[in-house]
Design a protein around this motif. Structure first.
Motif: not given
Length: 176
Positions: A155-176
Protein backbone atom coordinates in the motif's frame (compact mmCIF):
# COMPACT_ATOMS: atom_id res chain seq x y z
CA UNK A 1 21.09 28.55 -8.52
CA UNK A 2 22.59 25.70 -6.46
CA UNK A 3 22.07 27.57 -3.20
CA UNK A 4 18.46 28.21 -4.23
CA UNK A 5 17.93 24.45 -4.68
CA UNK A 6 19.38 23.77 -1.23
CA UNK A 7 17.17 26.43 0.32
CA UNK A 8 14.15 24.91 -1.43
CA UNK A 9 15.04 21.45 -0.12
CA UNK A 10 15.40 22.77 3.44
CA UNK A 11 12.10 24.64 3.15
CA UNK A 12 10.37 21.51 1.81
CA UNK A 13 11.81 19.41 4.65
CA UNK A 14 10.69 22.00 7.21
CA UNK A 15 7.19 22.21 5.76
CA UNK A 16 6.76 18.43 5.65
CA UNK A 17 8.27 18.06 9.14
CA UNK A 18 5.79 20.62 10.49
CA UNK A 19 2.92 18.78 8.82
CA UNK A 20 4.20 15.46 10.21
CA UNK A 21 4.35 16.97 13.66
CA UNK A 22 0.75 18.22 13.40
CA UNK A 23 -0.38 14.75 12.33
CA UNK A 24 1.59 13.16 15.18
CA UNK A 25 -0.05 15.55 17.62
CA UNK A 26 -3.43 14.49 16.24
CA UNK A 27 -2.44 10.89 16.97
CA UNK A 28 -2.36 11.83 20.65
CA UNK A 29 -5.87 13.29 20.47
CA UNK A 30 -7.70 10.48 18.67
CA UNK A 31 -9.18 7.83 20.96
CA UNK A 32 -8.60 4.91 18.56
CA UNK A 33 -6.49 4.25 15.50
CA UNK A 34 -3.37 5.94 16.85
CA UNK A 35 -1.04 3.64 14.97
CA UNK A 36 -2.82 4.47 11.71
CA UNK A 37 -2.45 8.20 12.32
CA UNK A 38 1.26 7.76 13.11
CA UNK A 39 1.55 5.76 9.86
CA UNK A 40 0.02 8.71 7.96
CA UNK A 41 2.68 10.99 9.49
CA UNK A 42 5.27 8.53 8.14
CA UNK A 43 4.14 9.22 4.57
CA UNK A 44 5.62 12.71 4.63
CA UNK A 45 9.31 11.70 4.79
CA UNK A 46 8.59 9.62 1.67
CA UNK A 47 7.20 12.74 -0.03
CA UNK A 48 10.37 14.57 1.00
CA UNK A 49 12.55 11.86 -0.55
CA UNK A 50 10.56 11.86 -3.80
CA UNK A 51 10.40 15.64 -4.18
CA UNK A 52 13.71 16.71 -2.68
CA UNK A 53 15.97 13.68 -2.57
CA UNK A 54 17.22 11.44 0.23
CA UNK A 55 18.91 14.28 2.15
CA UNK A 56 15.61 16.15 2.30
CA UNK A 57 13.90 12.99 3.55
CA UNK A 58 16.51 12.53 6.28
CA UNK A 59 16.13 16.18 7.32
CA UNK A 60 12.33 15.84 7.48
CA UNK A 61 12.58 12.61 9.48
CA UNK A 62 15.21 13.96 11.89
CA UNK A 63 13.39 17.24 12.55
CA UNK A 64 10.07 15.49 13.10
CA UNK A 65 11.63 12.86 15.36
CA UNK A 66 13.43 15.33 17.58
CA UNK A 67 10.50 17.73 17.83
CA UNK A 68 7.99 14.94 18.49
CA UNK A 69 10.10 13.59 21.36
CA UNK A 70 10.20 17.09 22.84
CA UNK A 71 6.66 18.30 22.14
CA UNK A 72 4.32 15.30 22.11
CA UNK A 73 2.72 14.41 25.42
CA UNK A 74 2.56 10.71 24.37
CA UNK A 75 6.16 9.60 23.86
CA UNK A 76 4.96 6.19 22.65
CA UNK A 77 3.64 7.71 19.43
CA UNK A 78 6.88 9.65 19.01
CA UNK A 79 8.91 6.45 19.46
CA UNK A 80 6.70 4.59 17.01
CA UNK A 81 7.42 7.30 14.44
CA UNK A 82 11.12 7.47 15.32
CA UNK A 83 11.78 3.74 15.16
CA UNK A 84 9.45 2.62 12.41
CA UNK A 85 6.97 4.78 10.50
CA UNK A 86 9.25 7.77 10.02
CA UNK A 87 12.36 5.70 9.41
CA UNK A 88 10.80 3.16 7.04
CA UNK A 89 10.51 5.52 4.02
CA UNK A 90 14.28 6.06 4.17
CA UNK A 91 14.96 2.34 4.57
CA UNK A 92 12.56 1.58 1.71
CA UNK A 93 14.30 4.11 -0.54
CA UNK A 94 17.74 2.65 0.19
CA UNK A 95 16.66 -0.97 -0.16
CA UNK A 96 14.67 -0.46 -3.37
CA UNK A 97 17.67 1.16 -5.05
CA UNK A 98 19.33 -2.27 -5.03
CA UNK A 99 17.07 -3.42 -7.88
CA UNK A 100 16.93 -7.06 -6.75
CA UNK A 101 13.39 -7.92 -5.71
CA UNK A 102 14.16 -10.95 -3.54
CA UNK A 103 16.99 -9.18 -1.71
CA UNK A 104 14.76 -6.13 -1.22
CA UNK A 105 12.01 -8.27 0.28
CA UNK A 106 14.42 -10.04 2.63
CA UNK A 107 15.96 -6.75 3.80
CA UNK A 108 12.56 -5.12 4.37
CA UNK A 109 11.35 -8.12 6.37
CA UNK A 110 14.61 -8.13 8.32
CA UNK A 111 14.09 -4.45 9.19
CA UNK A 112 10.48 -5.05 10.22
CA UNK A 113 11.32 -8.06 12.38
CA UNK A 114 14.20 -6.19 14.01
CA UNK A 115 11.90 -3.28 14.88
CA UNK A 116 9.17 -5.65 16.10
CA UNK A 117 11.73 -7.28 18.37
CA UNK A 118 12.87 -3.88 19.65
CA UNK A 119 9.25 -2.94 20.36
CA UNK A 120 8.57 -6.28 22.03
CA UNK A 121 11.60 -6.37 24.32
CA UNK A 122 12.27 -2.66 24.73
CA UNK A 123 8.85 -1.08 24.79
CA UNK A 124 6.44 -3.93 25.53
CA UNK A 125 4.39 -1.97 28.05
CA UNK A 126 4.03 1.04 25.74
CA UNK A 127 3.23 -0.53 22.38
CA UNK A 128 1.79 -3.93 22.97
CA UNK A 129 -0.52 -2.93 25.83
CA UNK A 130 -3.20 -2.42 23.17
CA UNK A 131 -2.83 -6.09 22.21
CA UNK A 132 -3.17 -8.08 25.48
CA UNK A 133 -3.46 -11.36 23.58
CA UNK A 134 0.00 -10.76 22.10
CA UNK A 135 1.63 -11.83 25.37
CA UNK A 136 0.09 -15.27 25.26
CA UNK A 137 0.42 -15.70 21.50
CA UNK A 138 3.91 -14.41 20.71
CA UNK A 139 4.33 -17.21 18.18
CA UNK A 140 1.46 -15.65 16.18
CA UNK A 141 2.74 -12.07 16.44
CA UNK A 142 5.67 -12.47 14.04
CA UNK A 143 3.93 -14.35 11.19
CA UNK A 144 0.82 -12.17 11.34
CA UNK A 145 2.98 -9.07 11.73
CA UNK A 146 4.97 -10.00 8.63
CA UNK A 147 1.82 -10.42 6.57
CA UNK A 148 0.45 -7.09 7.79
CA UNK A 149 3.82 -5.45 7.08
CA UNK A 150 3.89 -6.79 3.51
CA UNK A 151 0.38 -5.39 2.95
CA UNK A 152 1.54 -2.06 4.44
CA UNK A 153 4.60 -2.01 2.16
CA UNK A 154 2.46 -2.77 -0.91
CA UNK A 155 0.00 0.00 0.00
CA UNK A 156 2.86 2.37 0.78
CA UNK A 157 4.34 1.73 -2.67
CA UNK A 158 0.96 2.50 -4.26
CA UNK A 159 0.67 5.74 -2.26
CA UNK A 160 4.16 6.82 -3.32
CA UNK A 161 3.27 6.10 -6.96
CA UNK A 162 0.09 8.15 -6.57
CA UNK A 163 2.09 11.00 -5.05
CA UNK A 164 4.61 10.95 -7.90
CA UNK A 165 1.93 11.00 -10.62
CA UNK A 166 -0.57 13.39 -9.01
CA UNK A 167 1.60 15.77 -6.97
CA UNK A 168 5.31 15.63 -7.76
CA UNK A 169 5.23 15.47 -11.57
CA UNK A 170 2.64 18.28 -11.95
CA UNK A 171 4.70 20.43 -9.56
CA UNK A 172 7.84 19.82 -11.61
CA UNK A 173 6.02 20.66 -14.86
CA UNK A 174 4.81 23.88 -13.25
CA UNK A 175 8.38 24.92 -12.36
CA UNK A 176 9.61 24.81 -15.96
Amino acid sequence: MRQSKRAGAVALAALLAALSLVILYLSVLVPTGRMGVVAVAGLLPAAAVVSGGPATGVLCYAATSILSLILLPDKGNALLYLLFFGLYPLVKYGVERLGKLLLELVLKLLFFNLMLTVFWFGFNAVFLAAFPAAETALWVLYPVGNVVFLAYDFGFTKLISFYVVRVDQPMRRGRR
